[in-house]
Design a protein around this motif. Structure first.
Motif, PDB file in Angstrom:
ATOM      1  N   MET A   1       0.843  -1.193   0.000  1.00 39.48           N
ATOM      2  CA  MET A   1       0.000   0.000   0.000  1.00 39.48           C
ATOM      3  C   MET A   1       0.880   1.245   0.000  1.00 39.48           C
ATOM      4  N   PRO A   2       0.674   2.183  -0.925  1.00 33.67           N
ATOM      5  CA  PRO A   2       1.459   3.411  -0.922  1.00 33.67           C
ATOM      6  C   PRO A   2       1.272   4.181   0.378  1.00 33.67           C
ATOM      7  N   LEU A   3       2.374   4.731   0.893  1.00 35.93           N
ATOM      8  CA  LEU A   3       2.312   5.474   2.146  1.00 35.93           C
ATOM      9  C   LEU A   3       1.368   6.660   2.035  1.00 35.93           C
ATOM     10  N   ALA A   4       1.288   7.265   0.860  1.00 32.70           N
ATOM     11  CA  ALA A   4       0.418   8.436   0.681  1.00 32.70           C
ATOM     12  C   ALA A   4      -1.041   8.105   0.952  1.00 32.70           C
ATOM     13  N   ASP A   5      -1.436   6.827   0.793  1.00 36.50           N
ATOM     14  CA  ASP A   5      -2.827   6.448   1.025  1.00 36.50           C
ATOM     15  C   ASP A   5      -3.194   6.442   2.497  1.00 36.50           C
ATOM     16  N   ARG A   6      -2.209   6.599   3.386  1.00 41.37           N
ATOM     17  CA  ARG A   6      -2.497   6.642   4.820  1.00 41.37           C
ATOM     18  C   ARG A   6      -2.736   8.074   5.308  1.00 41.37           C
ATOM     19  N   PHE A   7      -2.709   9.047   4.411  1.00 45.12           N
ATOM     20  CA  PHE A   7      -2.866  10.453   4.776  1.00 45.12           C
ATOM     21  C   PHE A   7      -4.153  11.004   4.184  1.00 45.12           C
ATOM     22  N   LEU A   8      -4.864  11.801   4.971  1.00 43.55           N
ATOM     23  CA  LEU A   8      -6.094  12.436   4.510  1.00 43.55           C
ATOM     24  C   LEU A   8      -6.157  13.872   4.997  1.00 43.55           C
ATOM     25  N   ASP A   9      -6.934  14.680   4.294  1.00 44.91           N
ATOM     26  CA  ASP A   9      -7.256  16.051   4.698  1.00 44.91           C
ATOM     27  C   ASP A   9      -8.766  16.161   4.846  1.00 44.91           C
ATOM     28  N   ILE A  10      -9.215  16.744   5.946  1.00 39.58           N
ATOM     29  CA  ILE A  10     -10.643  17.033   6.133  1.00 39.58           C
ATOM     30  C   ILE A  10     -10.748  18.514   6.500  1.00 39.58           C
ATOM     31  N   ARG A  11     -11.245  19.312   5.555  1.00 40.98           N
ATOM     32  CA  ARG A  11     -11.254  20.764   5.741  1.00 40.98           C
ATOM     33  C   ARG A  11     -12.461  21.368   5.027  1.00 40.98           C
ATOM     34  N   ARG A  12     -12.722  22.621   5.369  1.00 39.91           N
ATOM     35  CA  ARG A  12     -13.684  23.404   4.596  1.00 39.91           C
ATOM     36  C   ARG A  12     -12.953  24.061   3.442  1.00 39.91           C
ATOM     37  N   ASP A  13     -13.528  23.935   2.269  1.00 42.98           N
ATOM     38  CA  ASP A  13     -12.924  24.569   1.100  1.00 42.98           C
ATOM     39  C   ASP A  13     -12.930  26.077   1.303  1.00 42.98           C
ATOM     40  N   PRO A  14     -11.779  26.744   1.126  1.00 42.59           N
ATOM     41  CA  PRO A  14     -11.726  28.186   1.396  1.00 42.59           C
ATOM     42  C   PRO A  14     -12.581  29.017   0.445  1.00 42.59           C
ATOM     43  N   HIS A  15     -12.933  28.480  -0.707  1.00 42.21           N
ATOM     44  CA  HIS A  15     -13.719  29.233  -1.679  1.00 42.21           C
ATOM     45  C   HIS A  15     -15.217  28.946  -1.551  1.00 42.21           C
ATOM     46  N   SER A  16     -15.585  27.664  -1.457  1.00 39.88           N
ATOM     47  CA  SER A  16     -17.006  27.300  -1.418  1.00 39.88           C
ATOM     48  C   SER A  16     -17.529  27.087   0.000  1.00 39.88           C
ATOM     49  N   ASP A  17     -16.628  26.980   0.977  1.00 38.83           N
ATOM     50  CA  ASP A  17     -16.976  26.685   2.366  1.00 38.83           C
ATOM     51  C   ASP A  17     -17.590  25.299   2.510  1.00 38.83           C
ATOM     52  N   GLU A  18     -17.395  24.439   1.508  1.00 43.45           N
ATOM     53  CA  GLU A  18     -17.929  23.087   1.546  1.00 43.45           C
ATOM     54  C   GLU A  18     -16.992  22.182   2.337  1.00 43.45           C
ATOM     55  N   LEU A  19     -17.560  21.302   3.146  1.00 47.71           N
ATOM     56  CA  LEU A  19     -16.766  20.356   3.925  1.00 47.71           C
ATOM     57  C   LEU A  19     -16.311  19.223   3.005  1.00 47.71           C
ATOM     58  N   ILE A  20     -14.973  19.062   2.865  1.00 48.31           N
ATOM     59  CA  ILE A  20     -14.407  18.109   1.919  1.00 48.31           C
ATOM     60  C   ILE A  20     -13.377  17.234   2.635  1.00 48.31           C
ATOM     61  N   ALA A  21     -13.405  15.936   2.326  1.00 50.47           N
ATOM     62  CA  ALA A  21     -12.373  14.999   2.785  1.00 50.47           C
ATOM     63  C   ALA A  21     -11.657  14.454   1.557  1.00 50.47           C
ATOM     64  N   ARG A  22     -10.321  14.550   1.559  1.00 58.11           N
ATOM     65  CA  ARG A  22      -9.537  14.092   0.411  1.00 58.11           C
ATOM     66  C   ARG A  22      -8.432  13.147   0.874  1.00 58.11           C
ATOM     67  N   GLY A  23      -8.095  12.204  -0.020  1.00 52.18           N
ATOM     68  CA  GLY A  23      -7.012  11.272   0.255  1.00 52.18           C
ATOM     69  C   GLY A  23      -7.527   9.957   0.793  1.00 52.18           C
ATOM     70  N   GLY A  24      -6.561   9.063   1.100  1.00 49.06           N
ATOM     71  CA  GLY A  24      -6.903   7.776   1.670  1.00 49.06           C
ATOM     72  C   GLY A  24      -7.143   6.693   0.640  1.00 49.06           C
ATOM     73  N   ASP A  25      -7.177   5.457   1.124  1.00 49.22           N
ATOM     74  CA  ASP A  25      -7.422   4.303   0.273  1.00 49.22           C
ATOM     75  C   ASP A  25      -8.875   3.859   0.410  1.00 49.22           C
ATOM     76  N   SER A  26      -9.189   2.691  -0.138  1.00 51.94           N
ATOM     77  CA  SER A  26     -10.575   2.234  -0.111  1.00 51.94           C
ATOM     78  C   SER A  26     -11.057   1.976   1.315  1.00 51.94           C
ATOM     79  N   GLU A  27     -10.166   1.524   2.204  1.00 52.62           N
ATOM     80  CA  GLU A  27     -10.573   1.318   3.595  1.00 52.62           C
ATOM     81  C   GLU A  27     -10.934   2.646   4.248  1.00 52.62           C
ATOM     82  N   ALA A  28     -10.114   3.683   3.994  1.00 48.82           N
ATOM     83  CA  ALA A  28     -10.425   5.004   4.537  1.00 48.82           C
ATOM     84  C   ALA A  28     -11.728   5.539   3.971  1.00 48.82           C
ATOM     85  N   HIS A  29     -11.984   5.266   2.698  1.00 50.09           N
ATOM     86  CA  HIS A  29     -13.240   5.715   2.089  1.00 50.09           C
ATOM     87  C   HIS A  29     -14.440   5.039   2.758  1.00 50.09           C
ATOM     88  N   SER A  30     -14.285   3.765   3.143  1.00 47.20           N
ATOM     89  CA  SER A  30     -15.369   3.087   3.861  1.00 47.20           C
ATOM     90  C   SER A  30     -15.606   3.738   5.224  1.00 47.20           C
TER      91      SER A  30
END
Length: 231
Positions: A1-30
């Motif tokens: 498993m690539p190490l990068a898949d163990r990292f995620l960001d959960i933030r509000r988009d500075p432009h839309s103010d939408e809550l977004i989660a990015r990154g992770g593998d399929s387990e993190a997506h679950s």
């Protein structure tokens, strides 16, 4: 498993103010989906957003819960300060892990009987996994029947079609495969069970087991030298 898949960001988009989660593998997506996020699949990435219609406080609770769950599962999560938490909820095996165990049983099967036994849990007529999946599809269709929006009757019909046609094909094909395997009573020629035992007649007691050594693969001969290159 690539190490990068163990990292995620959960933030509000500075432009839309939408809550977004990015990154992770399929387990993190679950984990994100179980926390309440909705997957958005794009050509080059899959990210997750909060459901529509939530208040800011509800979205913050959603994000905090997701951060806690992901960190408890061993992921590194960068997040807005408002979402940071030291809470680590207990984790339990999801229902899907039981079905995934059937795949592991088939991977380890050394006879047709063992593979058939695992497939029986999928294809059993009354309480097999596929029969239960059909019940879920039907129940979801029944739920949509009285939900009230114009598209809901279409969704209900579509779900019943999936249960009656596509799932029916899967059930009958897998049941036929299971029955054929159950009738064969044969070992798998490419798999054997290793007990790790050394027979008493073995002179070299350092041997780790009685299995025959794997066949040697002879190196390919070098290509012939062209006549014009000989001296």
């Amino acid at each position: 498993m690539p190490l990068a898949d163990r990292f995620l960001d959960i933030r509000r988009d500075p432009h839309s103010d939408e809550l977004i989660a990015r990154g992770g593998d399929s387990e993190a997506h679950s984990v994100l989906q179980r926390a309440g996020f909705i997957a958005v699949v794009r050509v080059h990435e899959t990210y997750h957003r909060a459901p529509t219609g939530l208040t800011k406080d509800d979205e913050s609770d959603l994000a905090i819960d997701a951060v806690a769950r992901l960190r408890a599962a061993g992921y590194h999560v960068d997040c807005d300060t408002d979402f940071d938490t030291d809470y680590r909820p207990a984790s339990y095996l999801p229902l899907g892990s039981s079905v995934a165990h059937l795949a592991e049983r088939i991977r380890q099967a050394t006879t047709t009987e063992e593979a058939a036994d695992a497939l029986t849990e999928l294809t059993a007529a009354h309480d097999g996994v596929l029969a239960a999946l059909g019940d879920v599809l039907t129940a979801t269709a029944d739920f949509h029947d009285g939900l009230g929006q114009a598209a809901d009757p279409y969704i209900a019909r579509r779900l019943r079609y999936l249960a009656d046609e596509h799932l029916h094909i899967m059930r009958t094909d897998l049941a036929d495969t299971r029955n054929t395997l159950a009738d064969r009573h044969a070992p798998h020629p490419g798999r054997s069970t290793c007990t790790g035992e050394v027979p008493a007649t073995e002179r070299e007691r350092s041997a780790v087991c009685a299995c025959p050594p794997p066949p040697r693969t002879l190196p390919a001969p070098p290509p012939p030298v062209a006549a014009g290159l000989r001296r």
